[in-house]
Design a protein around this motif. Sequence first.
Motif, PDB file in Angstrom:
ATOM      1  N   CYS A 199       0.841  -1.194   0.000  1.00 22.23           N
ATOM      2  CA  CYS A 199       0.000   0.000   0.000  1.00 22.23           C
ATOM      3  C   CYS A 199       0.876   1.244   0.000  1.00 22.23           C
ATOM      4  O   CYS A 199       1.886   1.303   0.702  1.00 22.23           O
ATOM      5  CB  CYS A 199      -0.910   0.016   1.225  1.00 22.23           C
ATOM      6  N   LEU A 200       0.461   2.228  -0.767  1.00 23.55           N
ATOM      7  CA  LEU A 200       1.149   3.507  -0.808  1.00 23.55           C
ATOM      8  C   LEU A 200       0.285   4.532  -0.088  1.00 23.55           C
ATOM      9  O   LEU A 200      -0.842   4.803  -0.489  1.00 23.55           O
ATOM     10  CB  LEU A 200       1.379   3.929  -2.261  1.00 23.55           C
ATOM     11  N   TYR A 201       0.828   5.081   0.979  1.00 21.25           N
ATOM     12  CA  TYR A 201       0.098   6.065   1.776  1.00 21.25           C
ATOM     13  C   TYR A 201       0.560   7.470   1.399  1.00 21.25           C
ATOM     14  O   TYR A 201       1.744   7.787   1.473  1.00 21.25           O
ATOM     15  CB  TYR A 201       0.321   5.819   3.266  1.00 21.25           C
ATOM     16  N   PHE A 228       5.294  12.501   7.640  1.00 14.21           N
ATOM     17  CA  PHE A 228       5.488  12.864   6.242  1.00 14.21           C
ATOM     18  C   PHE A 228       4.950  11.761   5.326  1.00 14.21           C
ATOM     19  O   PHE A 228       4.725  10.628   5.750  1.00 14.21           O
ATOM     20  CB  PHE A 228       6.972  13.107   5.945  1.00 14.21           C
ATOM     21  N   ILE A 229       4.785  12.107   4.064  1.00 13.28           N
ATOM     22  CA  ILE A 229       4.351  11.156   3.053  1.00 13.28           C
ATOM     23  C   ILE A 229       5.278  11.266   1.846  1.00 13.28           C
ATOM     24  O   ILE A 229       5.911  12.305   1.648  1.00 13.28           O
ATOM     25  CB  ILE A 229       2.891  11.408   2.617  1.00 13.28           C
ATOM     26  N   PRO A 230       5.410  10.154   1.088  1.00 14.11           N
ATOM     27  CA  PRO A 230       4.673   8.891   1.177  1.00 14.11           C
ATOM     28  C   PRO A 230       5.359   7.880   2.090  1.00 14.11           C
ATOM     29  O   PRO A 230       6.532   8.019   2.429  1.00 14.11           O
ATOM     30  CB  PRO A 230       4.712   8.390  -0.262  1.00 14.11           C
ATOM     31  N   THR A 231       4.585   6.859   2.433  1.00 17.05           N
ATOM     32  CA  THR A 231       5.120   5.649   3.062  1.00 17.05           C
ATOM     33  C   THR A 231       4.623   4.453   2.247  1.00 17.05           C
ATOM     34  O   THR A 231       3.447   4.402   1.872  1.00 17.05           O
ATOM     35  CB  THR A 231       4.644   5.506   4.514  1.00 17.05           C
ATOM     36  N   LEU A 232       5.517   3.541   1.953  1.00 16.62           N
ATOM     37  CA  LEU A 232       5.147   2.310   1.271  1.00 16.62           C
ATOM     38  C   LEU A 232       5.116   1.199   2.307  1.00 16.62           C
ATOM     39  O   LEU A 232       6.126   0.924   2.951  1.00 16.62           O
ATOM     40  CB  LEU A 232       6.145   1.971   0.163  1.00 16.62           C
ATOM     41  N   VAL A 233       3.954   0.587   2.486  1.00 13.27           N
ATOM     42  CA  VAL A 233       3.818  -0.519   3.431  1.00 13.27           C
ATOM     43  C   VAL A 233       3.970  -1.818   2.658  1.00 13.27           C
ATOM     44  O   VAL A 233       3.170  -2.123   1.761  1.00 13.27           O
ATOM     45  CB  VAL A 233       2.466  -0.466   4.162  1.00 13.27           C
ATOM     46  N   ILE A 234       5.007  -2.564   3.008  1.00 12.67           N
ATOM     47  CA  ILE A 234       5.315  -3.817   2.315  1.00 12.67           C
ATOM     48  C   ILE A 234       4.767  -4.967   3.152  1.00 12.67           C
ATOM     49  O   ILE A 234       5.222  -5.203   4.271  1.00 12.67           O
ATOM     50  CB  ILE A 234       6.834  -3.965   2.121  1.00 12.67           C
ATOM     51  N   HIS A 235       3.776  -5.630   2.624  1.00 14.42           N
ATOM     52  CA  HIS A 235       3.126  -6.713   3.355  1.00 14.42           C
ATOM     53  C   HIS A 235       3.939  -7.999   3.218  1.00 14.42           C
ATOM     54  O   HIS A 235       4.395  -8.357   2.133  1.00 14.42           O
ATOM     55  CB  HIS A 235       1.701  -6.927   2.849  1.00 14.42           C
ATOM     56  N   THR A 266       6.323 -12.293   8.282  1.00 16.49           N
ATOM     57  CA  THR A 266       6.789 -11.361   9.316  1.00 16.49           C
ATOM     58  C   THR A 266       5.860 -10.158   9.357  1.00 16.49           C
ATOM     59  O   THR A 266       4.891 -10.068   8.608  1.00 16.49           O
ATOM     60  CB  THR A 266       8.234 -10.893   9.039  1.00 16.49           C
ATOM     61  N   ASP A 267       6.162  -9.251  10.261  1.00 15.48           N
ATOM     62  CA  ASP A 267       5.367  -8.028  10.342  1.00 15.48           C
ATOM     63  C   ASP A 267       5.551  -7.189   9.083  1.00 15.48           C
ATOM     64  O   ASP A 267       6.566  -7.291   8.386  1.00 15.48           O
ATOM     65  CB  ASP A 267       5.803  -7.202  11.559  1.00 15.48           C
ATOM     66  N   ASP A 268       4.562  -6.362   8.798  1.00 14.37           N
ATOM     67  CA  ASP A 268       4.672  -5.448   7.670  1.00 14.37           C
ATOM     68  C   ASP A 268       5.882  -4.530   7.842  1.00 14.37           C
ATOM     69  O   ASP A 268       6.252  -4.162   8.961  1.00 14.37           O
ATOM     70  CB  ASP A 268       3.413  -4.595   7.536  1.00 14.37           C
ATOM     71  N   ILE A 269       6.470  -4.172   6.720  1.00 20.77           N
ATOM     72  CA  ILE A 269       7.611  -3.255   6.732  1.00 20.77           C
ATOM     73  C   ILE A 269       7.140  -1.894   6.261  1.00 20.77           C
ATOM     74  O   ILE A 269       6.497  -1.770   5.216  1.00 20.77           O
ATOM     75  CB  ILE A 269       8.742  -3.761   5.817  1.00 20.77           C
ATOM     76  N   TYR A 270       7.444  -0.856   7.037  1.00 20.55           N
ATOM     77  CA  TYR A 270       7.102   0.514   6.654  1.00 20.55           C
ATOM     78  C   TYR A 270       8.342   1.153   6.030  1.00 20.55           C
ATOM     79  O   TYR A 270       9.334   1.384   6.714  1.00 20.55           O
ATOM     80  CB  TYR A 270       6.661   1.338   7.861  1.00 20.55           C
ATOM     81  N   LEU A 271       8.266   1.426   4.743  1.00 18.00           N
ATOM     82  CA  LEU A 271       9.396   2.050   4.058  1.00 18.00           C
ATOM     83  C   LEU A 271       9.061   3.516   3.811  1.00 18.00           C
ATOM     84  O   LEU A 271       8.159   3.845   3.050  1.00 18.00           O
ATOM     85  CB  LEU A 271       9.688   1.333   2.734  1.00 18.00           C
TER      86      LEU A 271
END
Length: 218
Positions: free
Chosen positions: A1-3, A45-52, A56-61
């Motif tokens: 997901c791209l936030y 700040f934005i954007p954040t890419l959430v890597i599912h 393991t737990d999701d990674i917030y990039l």
Amino acid sequence: CLYGTPVSTFTRTIALGLQHKGIPYKQIETPPHGPIAKKYHPFGFIPTLVIHNENTDDIYLRESQAIARYIDRIAPEPTLYDDDGSKEARLPEKMWEIVSICAAYGFPRFEKDVIKVRKHMMMESNTSEKEIVNTLQPPLVALKELLDVLEHQLMIKRTIPEGSDDHNDDDYLLGGDHPTWADFFLYPLVADLEVTPEAHVLTQRFIRWSRKMKKILA
């Protein structure tokens, strides 16, 4: 997901990169510094890419340059790196140099000092166009200086064989036959400026480059 909100400069850069590479994604609209943005970025700040990840737990990039590097690692083609064979352009750091300048100097001079100032002043009912133009004169001088540096010191032109009908004044920023992340980081800034009266500071080379970008992103 791209936030991130679709009007965000850097969110658009990442979204354009994902689309160009054909990577499916879901975009969650959120403004900067709101509750959702702060959930995924320590400073909102934005954007954040959430890597599912199933195991393991999701990674917030966070941070657009980190996200861009991740996108290229998982999807190398079509490349957004420069590989036209010239000695200077083959240095990946030359591309990231322009990316960094767009982020550190371009964003403030385009968005904060000019585009957003015009937008806020237009929302004030008693502000005349003459007042807006006068207010924007000093920041426009600084923006012109940045554009001049980009065009004459950082943008790379291909070497055209003598007698060729080809020309290189509307090349991508690094002179290759395809866009790079440098183009994708600068394009949203130029696109935002083009819809304002202040677009007159753009030289013909930037105007032609922008048209070229519009075609490949259509």
